[in-house]
Design a protein around this motif. Sequence first.
Motif, short mmCIF file in Angstrom:
data_model
loop_
_atom_site.label_atom_id
_atom_site.label_comp_id
_atom_site.label_asym_id
_atom_site.label_seq_id
_atom_site.Cartn_x
_atom_site.Cartn_y
_atom_site.Cartn_z
N GLU A 95 32.66 31.65 -1.52
CA GLU A 95 32.40 33.04 -0.16
C GLU A 95 33.70 33.42 -0.83
OE1 GLU A 95 32.14 32.24 4.14
OE2 GLU A 95 29.94 30.90 3.14
N ILE A 96 34.18 34.91 -0.67
CA ILE A 96 35.54 34.70 -0.72
C ILE A 96 35.80 35.99 0.16
CG2 ILE A 96 37.02 36.15 -2.45
CD1 ILE A 96 35.85 35.07 -4.52
N GLU A 97 37.33 36.10 0.91
CA GLU A 97 37.04 37.35 2.25
C GLU A 97 38.36 38.34 1.77
OE1 GLU A 97 39.00 38.01 5.91
OE2 GLU A 97 38.21 35.94 5.66
N TYR A 98 38.29 39.62 1.28
CA TYR A 98 39.65 40.04 0.64
C TYR A 98 39.12 41.10 1.98
CZ TYR A 98 41.51 43.63 -2.76
OH TYR A 98 42.40 44.52 -2.62
N ASP A 99 39.93 41.67 2.43
CA ASP A 99 40.91 43.29 2.86
C ASP A 99 39.26 43.05 4.09
OD1 ASP A 99 42.19 45.29 3.21
OD2 ASP A 99 40.31 46.76 2.02
N GLY A 100 39.80 41.94 4.29
CA GLY A 100 38.62 42.19 5.68
C GLY A 100 36.83 41.41 6.00
N ILE A 101 36.66 41.88 4.54
CA ILE A 101 34.79 41.66 3.97
C ILE A 101 34.50 40.20 3.27
CG2 ILE A 101 33.55 42.56 3.08
CD1 ILE A 101 34.19 45.92 3.39
N ILE A 102 33.40 40.01 4.17
CA ILE A 102 33.40 38.61 3.32
C ILE A 102 32.49 38.53 1.94
CG2 ILE A 102 32.45 35.77 3.62
CD1 ILE A 102 33.32 35.58 6.77
N TYR A 103 32.86 38.44 0.38
CA TYR A 103 31.36 38.55 0.28
C TYR A 103 31.33 37.35 -0.22
CZ TYR A 103 33.88 42.76 -0.20
OH TYR A 103 34.61 43.54 -0.28
N LEU A 105 28.94 34.78 -3.17
CA LEU A 105 28.17 34.71 -4.84
C LEU A 105 26.48 34.89 -4.63
CD1 LEU A 105 29.29 34.16 -7.54
CD2 LEU A 105 28.19 31.45 -7.12
N ASP A 106 27.02 36.24 -5.28
CA ASP A 106 25.18 36.85 -5.92
C ASP A 106 24.76 36.02 -7.60
OD1 ASP A 106 23.01 38.46 -5.51
OD2 ASP A 106 24.06 40.00 -6.87
N GLU A 107 25.72 36.25 -7.95
CA GLU A 107 25.36 35.71 -10.03
C GLU A 107 26.45 34.99 -10.34
OE1 GLU A 107 23.04 38.53 -12.59
OE2 GLU A 107 23.33 39.40 -10.87
N LYS A 108 26.22 34.35 -11.29
CA LYS A 108 27.63 34.32 -12.49
C LYS A 108 26.67 34.01 -13.25
CE LYS A 108 27.76 29.09 -10.87
NZ LYS A 108 28.08 27.83 -10.72
N GLY A 109 27.34 33.67 -14.81
CA GLY A 109 27.52 33.47 -15.74
C GLY A 109 28.17 33.82 -16.90
N PHE A 130 31.64 36.03 -12.76
CA PHE A 130 31.09 35.87 -11.09
C PHE A 130 30.66 36.91 -10.12
CE2 PHE A 130 33.51 32.80 -13.13
CZ PHE A 130 33.36 31.58 -12.55
N ASP A 131 29.79 37.52 -10.21
CA ASP A 131 29.16 38.53 -9.31
C ASP A 131 29.26 38.52 -7.36
OD1 ASP A 131 29.71 40.35 -11.13
OD2 ASP A 131 27.37 40.07 -12.00
N PHE A 132 29.60 38.67 -6.72
CA PHE A 132 30.08 38.59 -5.14
C PHE A 132 29.58 40.00 -4.40
CE2 PHE A 132 33.04 35.38 -6.44
CZ PHE A 132 32.35 34.22 -5.80
N ALA A 133 28.70 40.06 -3.52
CA ALA A 133 28.17 40.89 -2.73
C ALA A 133 28.74 40.97 -1.11
CB ALA A 133 26.82 41.02 -2.77
#
Length: 169
Positions: A95-103, A105-109, A130-133
């Motif tokens: 989980e990553i927070e940026y600009d008030g939004i929590i993202y 981890l959706d997929e990685k490879g 690493f793709d986050f949504a």
Amino acid sequence: MSFFSKLFGQKKSDEKPLEKRNMFNLQQDDIVTYNFEDYRVVGKINYNDHGFKWHAYQLSGINETLWLSVEMDDELYLGMYKKIKLPLKEPIAKEIEYDGIIYFLDEKGTAKVTGAGRSENLSGLTCHYFDFADEEEENFLSIEKWGSELEVSKGYTIEEYELKIIAGS
């Protein structure tokens, strides 16, 4: 040669016909209009993660550089990304927070890449991604690890009708 051929010119037999552009065959110097701004295609990265492929086009505008992500996975997925500064440390969190939004981890490879234009120097390299949504899957963070360097981009989904393509050659 007929009079009209001389007057209007005759097509040379060695000229290639202009190929209609789409999201998968954009070329360097094509113009992509997005949000009433014109961007020139200056680079392209092709990603291949064990047969799953997608592309990112580097679009250079007057005031900014954007990345157009193109992926076919049962249907066409398009995203517009812009690089951001986000200090991250490894290992990458789920989980990553940026600009008030929590993202999340959706997929990685890991993907092998080839590049063209400004991205030509990436050919033959491997990228860890690493793709986050966010919760609504409307906003995205993309993290790419090139060697020891981490690059972060923030993006969002767009629709094909939002883009206009003018072939550069």
